[in-house]
Design a protein around this motif. Structure first.
Motif, short mmCIF file in Angstrom:
data_model
loop_
_atom_site.label_atom_id
_atom_site.label_comp_id
_atom_site.label_asym_id
_atom_site.label_seq_id
_atom_site.Cartn_x
_atom_site.Cartn_y
_atom_site.Cartn_z
N LEU A 263 -4.48 14.84 13.24
CA LEU A 263 -4.50 13.63 12.42
C LEU A 263 -5.89 13.34 11.86
O LEU A 263 -6.01 12.84 10.74
CB LEU A 263 -4.00 12.45 13.24
CG LEU A 263 -2.51 12.53 13.60
CD1 LEU A 263 -2.12 11.46 14.61
CD2 LEU A 263 -1.65 12.41 12.36
N SER A 264 -6.93 13.63 12.61
CA SER A 264 -8.28 13.40 12.08
C SER A 264 -8.55 14.30 10.89
O SER A 264 -9.20 13.87 9.91
CB SER A 264 -9.32 13.63 13.18
OG SER A 264 -9.30 14.98 13.62
N LEU A 265 -8.03 15.53 10.91
CA LEU A 265 -8.20 16.43 9.77
C LEU A 265 -7.37 15.97 8.58
O LEU A 265 -7.83 16.02 7.43
CB LEU A 265 -7.81 17.86 10.16
CG LEU A 265 -8.70 18.57 11.17
CD1 LEU A 265 -8.20 19.99 11.40
CD2 LEU A 265 -10.14 18.60 10.70
N LEU A 266 -6.15 15.53 8.86
CA LEU A 266 -5.29 15.04 7.77
C LEU A 266 -5.89 13.82 7.10
O LEU A 266 -5.83 13.68 5.87
CB LEU A 266 -3.90 14.73 8.32
CG LEU A 266 -3.08 15.92 8.85
CD1 LEU A 266 -1.75 15.45 9.41
CD2 LEU A 266 -2.87 16.96 7.76
N ILE A 267 -6.48 12.94 7.89
CA ILE A 267 -7.13 11.75 7.32
C ILE A 267 -8.33 12.16 6.48
O ILE A 267 -8.54 11.64 5.37
CB ILE A 267 -7.54 10.78 8.44
CG1 ILE A 267 -6.30 10.16 9.10
CG2 ILE A 267 -8.44 9.67 7.90
CD1 ILE A 267 -6.60 9.32 10.32
N ALA A 268 -9.13 13.10 6.97
CA ALA A 268 -10.30 13.56 6.22
C ALA A 268 -9.88 14.21 4.90
O ALA A 268 -10.54 14.02 3.86
CB ALA A 268 -11.11 14.55 7.06
N LYS A 269 -8.77 14.96 4.92
CA LYS A 269 -8.27 15.56 3.68
C LYS A 269 -7.83 14.49 2.69
O LYS A 269 -8.07 14.60 1.48
CB LYS A 269 -7.11 16.51 3.99
CG LYS A 269 -7.52 17.77 4.74
CD LYS A 269 -6.31 18.61 5.10
CE LYS A 269 -6.71 19.84 5.91
NZ LYS A 269 -5.53 20.65 6.33
N GLN A 270 -7.15 13.46 3.20
CA GLN A 270 -6.72 12.37 2.31
C GLN A 270 -7.90 11.59 1.76
O GLN A 270 -7.85 11.08 0.64
CB GLN A 270 -5.77 11.43 3.07
CG GLN A 270 -4.38 12.00 3.33
CD GLN A 270 -3.61 12.25 2.04
OE1 GLN A 270 -3.87 11.64 1.01
NE2 GLN A 270 -2.64 13.16 2.10
N GLU A 271 -8.98 11.49 2.54
CA GLU A 271 -10.18 10.83 2.04
C GLU A 271 -10.77 11.60 0.86
O GLU A 271 -11.28 11.00 -0.10
CB GLU A 271 -11.22 10.69 3.16
CG GLU A 271 -10.85 9.70 4.27
CD GLU A 271 -10.95 8.26 3.82
OE1 GLU A 271 -11.37 8.00 2.67
OE2 GLU A 271 -10.60 7.37 4.62
N LEU A 352 -15.05 16.25 5.83
CA LEU A 352 -13.89 17.10 6.15
C LEU A 352 -14.33 18.33 6.92
O LEU A 352 -13.72 18.69 7.93
CB LEU A 352 -13.16 17.48 4.87
CG LEU A 352 -12.01 18.50 5.03
CD1 LEU A 352 -10.95 17.95 5.99
CD2 LEU A 352 -11.39 18.83 3.68
N GLN A 353 -15.39 18.98 6.46
CA GLN A 353 -15.88 20.16 7.16
C GLN A 353 -16.38 19.80 8.55
O GLN A 353 -16.15 20.54 9.52
CB GLN A 353 -17.00 20.82 6.36
CG GLN A 353 -17.49 22.13 6.94
CD GLN A 353 -16.39 23.17 7.06
OE1 GLN A 353 -15.63 23.39 6.13
NE2 GLN A 353 -16.29 23.80 8.22
#
Length: 474
Positions: A263-271, A352-353
């Motif tokens: 979820l933290s990666l998905l949120i970063a991608k959406q950001e 994100l990275q």
């Protein structure tokens, strides 16, 4: 024999013993202690009562209204205004009578406006949709975090209880030995110096027990805060569980799941998507916009003295307007805002990275810990068996006078220390497994249910041996 490595499977069918189902159906009341509570019931209560989750769900509902607000930019607007005026005027002349003119006029204006083309509205709508997606992910992240906190606190309590059980048994042994030594000193059978070693170990054990009981109260307070009600766990891991290591093939599979479900990666991608959407929205300020409107005006006046419009009578007027707005220059604010948003895209891509690196680091740590605990349990089993045999042998030798009290106290400390290490490894294995499932975005009632399947009601603590007797028969 059940294996904890199966907990990482993504599919699960609920199976619980009759006693667990009875416990899950036990009613709970705020402010009253809960009895016979299994892990699934605890997690379910946490999801229903936890205030952090309620706040996240409320925030998501509020964000969804933003989409309706932005949708209004594509719909027509209708405005109606009405006016009435009373006019009372007089003219003072140098010669002749003064003129006085009193009249009133009233009217109605109706305007219908429709935006025909505006890139800013289109991109603003897309940005709002991305905001909703982010809030939905954050809500799910909060849900999994609460599951992890509730389940972790549950097993922290069980681990603490196992420590208390072993330390309490060690204290009782020290107290009995101190009583025996004191009696033998009075009878002159042993030297008085032996009492001090026994007394020191007894006090160290008593101090450790006090700390453990303090820690237990803290854990129960934390659990009560998560659930918004007091609770005491009543189910424990079965002794027949195998704590197996996670194979390399399974690690690769879980790693792939993490990059699609964390979820933290998905949120970063959406950001990142949001920052790009905002850039488009900012860029739209340089594009022309088109708007159309229809206006109708009704005016009624009774000014008898008027010589020009709006002379006495009724006037009606309909106006059709088509407006093309082409931005030219506004001091450079839109340009610099556009450049600022371009830099913000770089920031979100860096974040994100960074999130990918942190997720991978934590994933590897959980895998290392789980496999280390698995290997440690095998070694600790052998250590307990060896320490138990050594303790029994030294205890017999001490009675015969061939071993000292120091030897006996050291053997006892090693035995109970190895028991505590063994219990810590068991519960830490499960806690890290729970945290791993949260890391890969797979912590839900299904994965918790897999753990709950391997738990049984806790019996009377006084009837439980602090030594894992099932290890002695291997």
């Amino acid at each position: 024999m059940m294996k904890l490595s199966k907990l990482l499977k993504n599919t699960w069918q609920s199976k619980r013993s009759a006693s667990a189902l009875v416990a899950a159906c036990t009613s709970v009341t705020l402010g009253l202690p809960v009895q016979a509570t299994d892990l699934l019931n605890v997690v379910d209560v946490a999801l229903q009562r936890n205030l952090s989750l309620s706040s996240a769900e409320t925030n998501l509902a509020a964000t969804e209204y933003e989409l309706d607000i932005n949708r209004g930019n594509f719909l027509p607007s209708l405005n109606v205004s009405a006016n009435t005026n009373w006019n009372d005027g007089s003219t003072h002349k140098y010669s002749g009578p003064n003129d006085r003119n009193s009249y009133n006029n009233h009217g109605v204006n109706v305007t219908l406006t429709q935006s025909l083309f505006d890139l800013g509205d289109i991109y603003s709508y897309g940005s709002t949709q991305t905001d909703i997606d982010i809030e939905a992910l954050r809500t799910e992240q909060t849900r999994q975090q609460i599951i992890r906190e509730a389940a972790t606190a549950y097993f922290e309590y069980l681990k603490n209880q196992a420590q208390i059980r072993a330390t309490q048994a060690e204290l009782e042994s020290s107290e009995a030995r101190l009583t025996l030594i004191s009696r033998n000193i009075e009878l002159g059978n042993v030297a008085g110096t032996e009492r001090y070693e026994v007394l020191a170990q007894k006090e160290r054990t008593a101090d450790s027990l006090r700390t453990l009981r303090k820690d237990q109260r803290i854990i129960l307070n934390d659990l009560a805060n998560i659930l918004q009600q007091p609770l005491k766990p009543d189910f424990d891991l079965q002794s027949s569980i195998q704590f197996e290591a996670i194979s390399s093939a399974r690690q690769n599979e879980l790693n792939s799941i993490m990059y699609t479900s964390d979820l933290s990666l998905l949120i970063a991608k959406q950001e990142v998507n949001k920052s790009r959407q905002v850039l488009r929205e900012t860029g739209s300020t340089f594009a022309p916009s088109l708007k159309g409107s229809i206006g109708y005006t009704y005016d009624n006046t009774n000014d008898a003295s008027a010589k020009i419009y709006p002379d006495k009578g009724v006037t009606e007027e309909t106006v059709y307007t088509l407006t093309l707005d082409v931005p030219i220059l506004n001091g450079g604010r839109d340009y610099y805002r556009y450049q600022q948003n371009k830099v913000d895209i770089d920031r979100t891509e860096i974040d994100l990275q960074n999130s990918k690196n942190l997720s991978q680091q934590q994933f590897d740590e959980f895998i290392y810990n789980i496999n280390d605990f698995s290997a440690s349990l095998t070694s600790l089993t052998t250590i307990i068996q060896a320490n138990y045999a050594s303790y029994i042998g030294i205890q017999k030798a001490h009675k015969l006078g061939t071993r000292t009290i120091t030897d006996l106290l050291s053997a006892e400390s090693k035995l109970y220390g190895s028991i505590r290490n063994y219990e810590n490894a068991r519960y830490d294995y499960v806690i890290n497994l729970i945290q791993l499932n949260e890391r890969i975005g797979n912590l839900n009632m299904a994965t918790v249910g897999k753990i709950a399947e391997q738990m049984s009601p806790v019996g009377d603590d006084s009837s439980q041996s602090p030594i894992p007797l099932h290890l002695m028969v291997q």
